[in-house]
Design an enzyme around this catalytic site. Sequence first.
Site, PDB file in Angstrom:
ATOM      1  N   ASN A  85       0.876  -1.237   0.021  1.00 14.43           N
ATOM      2  CA  ASN A  85       0.109   0.022  -0.087  1.00 14.43           C
ATOM      3  C   ASN A  85       0.886   1.197  -0.069  1.00 14.43           C
ATOM      4  OD1 ASN A  85      -1.784   2.110   0.661  1.00 14.43           O
ATOM      5  ND2 ASN A  85      -2.842   1.225   2.275  1.00 14.43           N
ATOM      6  N   ARG A 116      -2.663  -2.134  -3.252  1.00 14.19           N
ATOM      7  CA  ARG A 116      -4.001  -1.312  -3.059  1.00 14.19           C
ATOM      8  C   ARG A 116      -3.818  -0.082  -4.069  1.00 14.19           C
ATOM      9  NH1 ARG A 116      -5.178   3.168   1.250  1.00 14.19           N
ATOM     10  NH2 ARG A 116      -7.553   3.046   0.863  1.00 14.19           N
ATOM     11  N   HIS A 130     -13.502   2.100   0.441  1.00 14.14           N
ATOM     12  CA  HIS A 130     -13.426   0.974   1.026  1.00 14.14           C
ATOM     13  C   HIS A 130     -14.140  -0.277   0.677  1.00 14.14           C
ATOM     14  CE1 HIS A 130     -13.648   4.280   4.533  1.00 14.14           C
ATOM     15  NE2 HIS A 130     -12.372   3.792   4.396  1.00 14.14           N
ATOM     16  N   GLY A 172     -13.729   3.841  10.874  1.00 10.10           N
ATOM     17  CA  GLY A 172     -12.521   4.001  11.341  1.00 10.10           C
ATOM     18  C   GLY A 172     -12.100   5.562  11.197  1.00 10.10           C
ATOM     19  N   ARG A 189     -13.154  14.704   8.665  1.00  9.66           N
ATOM     20  CA  ARG A 189     -13.826  14.885   7.496  1.00  9.66           C
ATOM     21  C   ARG A 189     -15.302  15.278   7.755  1.00  9.66           C
ATOM     22  NH1 ARG A 189     -12.278   9.969   4.263  1.00  9.66           N
ATOM     23  NH2 ARG A 189     -10.003   9.872   4.596  1.00  9.66           N
ATOM     24  N   GLY A 239     -11.711   0.545  12.911  1.00 14.61           N
ATOM     25  CA  GLY A 239     -11.084   0.764  14.264  1.00 14.61           C
ATOM     26  C   GLY A 239     -12.597   1.197  15.267  1.00 14.61           C
ATOM     27  N   VAL A 240     -13.397   2.044  14.717  1.00 18.75           N
ATOM     28  CA  VAL A 240     -14.567   2.235  15.611  1.00 18.75           C
ATOM     29  C   VAL A 240     -15.501   1.217  15.864  1.00 18.75           C
ATOM     30  CG1 VAL A 240     -16.345   3.921  16.024  1.00 18.75           C
ATOM     31  CG2 VAL A 240     -13.997   4.822  15.479  1.00 18.75           C
ATOM     32  N   GLY A 241     -15.712   0.589  14.597  1.00 16.27           N
ATOM     33  CA  GLY A 241     -16.793  -0.539  14.718  1.00 16.27           C
ATOM     34  C   GLY A 241     -16.278  -1.840  15.141  1.00 16.27           C
ATOM     35  N   GLU A 242     -14.958  -2.152  15.331  1.00 20.36           N
ATOM     36  CA  GLU A 242     -14.523  -3.492  15.690  1.00 20.36           C
ATOM     37  C   GLU A 242     -14.186  -3.081  17.481  1.00 20.36           C
ATOM     38  OE1 GLU A 242     -10.980  -4.725  13.688  1.00 20.36           O
ATOM     39  OE2 GLU A 242     -12.284  -3.983  11.737  1.00 20.36           O
ATOM     40  N   GLU A 247      -8.169  -5.932   4.610  1.00 26.82           N
ATOM     41  CA  GLU A 247      -8.196  -5.660   3.208  1.00 26.82           C
ATOM     42  C   GLU A 247      -7.011  -6.231   2.745  1.00 26.82           C
ATOM     43  OE1 GLU A 247      -9.789  -0.873   3.046  1.00 26.82           O
ATOM     44  OE2 GLU A 247      -9.067  -1.874   4.954  1.00 26.82           O
TER      45      GLU A 247
HETATM   46  P1  AMP Z   1      -8.703   2.814  11.494  1.00 27.42           P
HETATM   47  O1  AMP Z   1      -8.785   3.926  10.533  1.00 27.42           O
HETATM   48  O2  AMP Z   1      -9.930   1.508  11.065  1.00 27.42           O
HETATM   49  O3  AMP Z   1      -7.550   2.333  11.927  1.00 27.42           O
HETATM   50  O4  AMP Z   1      -9.579   3.307  12.818  1.00 27.42           O
HETATM   51  C1  AMP Z   1      -8.905   4.224  13.699  1.00 27.42           C
HETATM   52  C2  AMP Z   1      -9.879   4.723  14.538  1.00 27.42           C
HETATM   53  O5  AMP Z   1     -10.458   3.677  15.604  1.00 27.42           O
HETATM   54  C3  AMP Z   1      -9.171   5.776  15.629  1.00 27.42           C
HETATM   55  O6  AMP Z   1      -9.097   7.003  15.277  1.00 27.42           O
HETATM   56  C4  AMP Z   1     -10.179   5.675  17.104  1.00 27.42           C
HETATM   57  O7  AMP Z   1     -10.985   6.604  16.806  1.00 27.42           O
HETATM   58  C5  AMP Z   1     -10.728   4.155  16.770  1.00 27.42           C
HETATM   59  N1  AMP Z   1     -10.661   3.424  17.615  1.00 27.42           N
HETATM   60  C6  AMP Z   1      -9.622   2.333  17.874  1.00 27.42           C
HETATM   61  N2  AMP Z   1      -9.747   1.769  18.902  1.00 27.42           N
HETATM   62  C7  AMP Z   1     -10.685   2.010  19.724  1.00 27.42           C
HETATM   63  C8  AMP Z   1     -11.494   1.954  20.869  1.00 27.42           C
HETATM   64  N3  AMP Z   1     -10.979   1.011  21.670  1.00 27.42           N
HETATM   65  N4  AMP Z   1     -12.466   2.657  21.226  1.00 27.42           N
HETATM   66  C9  AMP Z   1     -13.043   3.372  20.603  1.00 27.42           C
HETATM   67  N5  AMP Z   1     -12.498   3.802  19.327  1.00 27.42           N
HETATM   68  C10 AMP Z   1     -11.303   3.224  18.843  1.00 27.42           C
END
Ligand code: AMP
Length: 403
Positions: free
Chosen positions: A7, A91, A180, A210, A241, A331-334, A385
């Site tokens: 990537n 990617r 995505h 995320g 954003r 990140g947020v969803g998981e 991904e």
């Molecule tokens: P990603 O772009 O998928 O890597 O997601 C990154 C974002 O996931 C971060 O900026 C956080 O806001 C969120 N994140 C990661 N871990 C947690 C957590 N334990 N609780 C809430 N948000 C999280």
Amino acid sequence: MKVLVINAGSSSLKYQLYDMRDESVLASGRVERIGMDSSIVTHEPAGKPEVRDVSEILEHVTAVKRVIDMLTHKEHGVIGSMNEIDAVGHRIVHGGEVFKSSVLVTQDVKLEIRRLFDLAPLHNPAHMMGITAVESNLPHVPQAVVFDTAFHQTMPNTSYLYPIPKVLYRRHKIRRYGFHGTSHSYVSGQAAAYLGMPLKSLKMVSCHIGNGASCAAILNGESFDTSMGMTPLEGLMMGTRSGDIDPAIVPFVMNKEELTLNEVNSMLNKHSGMIAISGISSDMREITEAMEDGDKNAKLAFDMYVYRLKKYIGAYAAAMNGIDTLVFTAGVGENSAAVRKAVCEGITFLGIELDDERNAIRSKEAREISKDSSRVKVLVVPTNEELLIARDTYELVKAAHSS
Ligand code: AMP
């Protein structure tokens, strides 16, 4: 077969080396600060300690060479020689309307990716540098490209056209592309497998939330609509954003604040969303903590984020005339049980019953977080991904060998 997934960004390059016999990751890592002094290579070989190396890496050709050096190093390497790399998968953010699936790299493919520079000026030129850097280092190794937009090419024109003069679509290809796609495709497949149901039989909303965030309406296994648009700015409220706003705000603000195009672009992409409303951070962890400590702006940011997500889920349930699976990823969803709970508690009318205990469990595995009685199955599916890029690359190279 061993597949190297790359990537490439303008000043960074992330990599993973997969052994496709068992889809295991042999090593992963990243090169940061390409083109600056003190470039950093961080290499994580499976089962061995992480290695960091600081040197001067002026361009992507050297970055890829350093990656190969790491992979073949006698102490922290994971392969005997670079001849063990059978294929490379990249990617690519924007595949326009041309690329509806992943393809092997040819001269024509490179030409098309160059033609798309206009649509993704920050990303596609950097990906192209990654492709040519691999060509110089591994000239005989086949390369494949996997597009973030490809999965959404199944959208009907009612979803992808904007109600603006049609000439703009004809001349400039202004339309919804969505992003995505690799993630939405991967998690929808994983969700169907988890449920033991054919993907084609499901009406699914996938929430990739995320730093960037998008929802996809997935009907019969195909993208039917998605919240990101011609660019990744449209749709949900994100870390920095804005997501959806009245487009008339742009000329109004430019006029009142005397902003240039670049400045207004930067305002909407880098200084809006969660960071703008909370005034604290773009990171959901920090916002949730501040909210729990009583910070009103953090609570407003959280509530707006959840509200806008609920609206999209509801809109997509209407668009597909129903929903039977809701998936959270990224990140947020998981990781954020709080966001998932707030979203699900506000849309029970759709037939969603969240199980609080299941929602609170932390795990790296796909799992159900709805009650057994819930008509809509709510799942958390960790996205991957890179694995999908490795799989597509493997399949394309295997098919080319056997034809
Ligand atoms: P990603 O772009 O998928 O890597 O997601 C990154 C974002 O996931 C971060 O900026 C956080 O806001 C969120 N994140 C990661 N871990 C947690 C957590 N334990 N609780 C809430 N948000 C999280």
